[in-house]
Design a protein around this motif. Structure first.
Motif, short mmCIF file in Angstrom:
data_model
loop_
_atom_site.label_atom_id
_atom_site.label_comp_id
_atom_site.label_asym_id
_atom_site.label_seq_id
_atom_site.Cartn_x
_atom_site.Cartn_y
_atom_site.Cartn_z
N SER A 151 0.84 -1.19 0.00
CA SER A 151 0.00 0.00 0.00
C SER A 151 0.88 1.24 0.00
N TRP A 152 0.44 2.27 -0.71
CA TRP A 152 1.25 3.49 -0.79
C TRP A 152 0.35 4.70 -1.05
N MET A 153 0.96 5.87 -0.93
CA MET A 153 0.22 7.12 -1.06
C MET A 153 0.82 8.00 -2.16
N ASN A 154 -0.06 8.65 -2.93
CA ASN A 154 0.34 9.68 -3.88
C ASN A 154 -0.42 10.95 -3.53
N MET A 155 0.33 12.06 -3.40
CA MET A 155 -0.28 13.33 -3.01
C MET A 155 -0.83 14.05 -4.22
N GLY A 156 -2.09 14.55 -4.12
CA GLY A 156 -2.69 15.39 -5.15
C GLY A 156 -2.79 16.82 -4.67
N PHE A 157 -3.49 17.65 -5.41
CA PHE A 157 -3.57 19.08 -5.07
C PHE A 157 -4.46 19.30 -3.85
N LEU A 158 -5.66 18.72 -3.84
CA LEU A 158 -6.59 18.92 -2.74
C LEU A 158 -6.90 17.63 -1.99
N ALA A 159 -6.33 16.53 -2.40
CA ALA A 159 -6.56 15.24 -1.74
C ALA A 159 -5.39 14.33 -2.05
N LEU A 160 -5.31 13.25 -1.34
CA LEU A 160 -4.29 12.24 -1.61
C LEU A 160 -4.97 10.93 -1.99
N THR A 161 -4.23 10.10 -2.71
CA THR A 161 -4.76 8.80 -3.12
C THR A 161 -3.94 7.71 -2.44
N ILE A 162 -4.64 6.80 -1.80
CA ILE A 162 -4.00 5.63 -1.20
C ILE A 162 -4.37 4.42 -2.06
N SER A 163 -3.35 3.65 -2.43
CA SER A 163 -3.55 2.48 -3.29
C SER A 163 -3.02 1.23 -2.59
N CYS A 164 -3.55 0.09 -2.99
CA CYS A 164 -3.06 -1.19 -2.51
C CYS A 164 -3.11 -2.19 -3.66
N GLU A 165 -2.00 -2.88 -3.88
CA GLU A 165 -1.90 -3.85 -4.97
C GLU A 165 -1.50 -5.21 -4.40
N ILE A 166 -2.23 -6.24 -4.82
CA ILE A 166 -1.92 -7.61 -4.43
C ILE A 166 -1.83 -8.47 -5.68
N GLU A 167 -0.74 -9.22 -5.79
CA GLU A 167 -0.57 -10.13 -6.93
C GLU A 167 0.08 -11.42 -6.45
N THR A 168 -0.49 -12.54 -6.85
CA THR A 168 0.08 -13.84 -6.50
C THR A 168 0.09 -14.76 -7.72
N LYS A 169 1.05 -15.67 -7.71
CA LYS A 169 1.11 -16.74 -8.70
C LYS A 169 0.74 -18.03 -7.97
N VAL A 170 -0.30 -18.71 -8.46
CA VAL A 170 -0.81 -19.91 -7.80
C VAL A 170 -0.60 -21.11 -8.72
N ASP A 171 0.21 -22.07 -8.28
CA ASP A 171 0.45 -23.31 -9.04
C ASP A 171 -0.35 -24.44 -8.40
N LEU A 172 -1.22 -25.08 -9.20
CA LEU A 172 -1.99 -26.22 -8.75
C LEU A 172 -1.52 -27.47 -9.48
N LYS A 173 -1.25 -28.54 -8.73
CA LYS A 173 -0.78 -29.78 -9.34
C LYS A 173 -1.53 -30.96 -8.75
N LYS A 174 -1.90 -31.90 -9.64
CA LYS A 174 -2.54 -33.13 -9.22
C LYS A 174 -2.18 -34.21 -10.23
N GLU A 175 -1.36 -35.16 -9.82
CA GLU A 175 -0.87 -36.20 -10.73
C GLU A 175 -0.28 -35.55 -11.98
N VAL A 176 -0.87 -35.79 -13.15
CA VAL A 176 -0.32 -35.19 -14.38
C VAL A 176 -0.97 -33.86 -14.72
N ASP A 177 -1.92 -33.42 -13.90
CA ASP A 177 -2.64 -32.18 -14.15
C ASP A 177 -1.95 -31.03 -13.43
N ALA A 178 -1.48 -30.03 -14.18
CA ALA A 178 -0.81 -28.86 -13.59
C ALA A 178 -1.38 -27.58 -14.20
#
Length: 219
Positions: A151-178
């Motif tokens: 999460s981070w902040m960017n300042m604007g002229f009359l307000a600020l913006t707070i952002s949050c970014e989430i990213e994940t890589k999910v590997d699923l494996k079952k026998e020969v299925d990946a």
């Protein structure tokens, strides 16, 4: 023209005053709430998943030029345990980095992502098993890498913006299925102050979006 200029300067001063009064320079803590779904509320799809690992792959930099890059206050502790709990960095109206934002001692990004992913999978009808003894050849093994959680902040002229970014890589494996899935969300909102509660509000929004996106992305 002078009246308009004075009005704008007054508004800018008021906004800055509000910002600085709500933005502490010291390290702070927040507690994220991951929602839970009752198992009986979602029909089972007949498949099991075991979350085998969740690994934090975020890269921290000492003085990043982009506030969306993870960093920690150099005057505070820099241990791996602290990094695992770090989810944001406060900044002042000039963009100068201030105190860190950590999850409370009972949480870290691994535990939050794991619980959020469990919620998403349960919501899709998977049985998420906790005991390795329950694993069968038909059980999907999930290995998760956290690419972004910040999460981070960017300042604007009359307000600020707070952002949050989430990213994940999910590997699923079952026998020969990946399968490999990338779950990526970003939330943002405008505020008058950089209070920790405002960061928490945006983080909660991003976490909700992450759960919803994981339900769509993971088949």
């Amino acid at each position: 023209m002078n009246h308009v200029l004075r009005t704008l300067l007054t508004l800018l001063f008021a906004t800055s005053a509000l910002f600085f009064s709500g933005c502490a320079t010291k390290r702070g803590e927040v507690a994220l709430q991951v929602p839970t779904t009752k198992a009986e509320a979602v029909p089972s799809n007949g498949q099991q998943i075991y979350i085998n690992s969740v690994v934090d792959r975020r890269m921290f930099e000492p003085k990043p030029t982009d506030p969306s890059t993870p960093s920690l206050d150099p005057s505070e502790a820099q241990s791996d345990t602290i990094k695992a709990r770090a989810v944001g960095r406060k900044r002042n109206g000039y963009g100068m980095a201030l105190g860190d934002i950590l999850l409370n001692e009972d949480q870290n990004v691994n535990s939050v992502v794991k619980n959020a992913l469990k919620e998403a999978l349960t919501g899709k009808g998977y049985q998420v098993i906790e005991n390795k003894d329950q694993i069968t050849p038909q059980t999907y093994m999930a290995d998760v890498k956290i690419v972004k959680f910040w999460s981070w902040m960017n300042m604007g002229f009359l307000a600020l913006t707070i952002s949050c970014e989430i990213e994940t890589k999910v590997d699923l494996k079952k026998e020969v299925d990946a399968k490999t899935y990338n779950v990526h969300v970003k939330a943002a909102d405008s505020f008058q102050t950089g209070m920790e509660s405002n960061y928490l509000e945006v983080m909660q929004k991003a976490l909700q979006q992450y759960i919803a996106e994981a339900k769509v992305e993971i088949k």
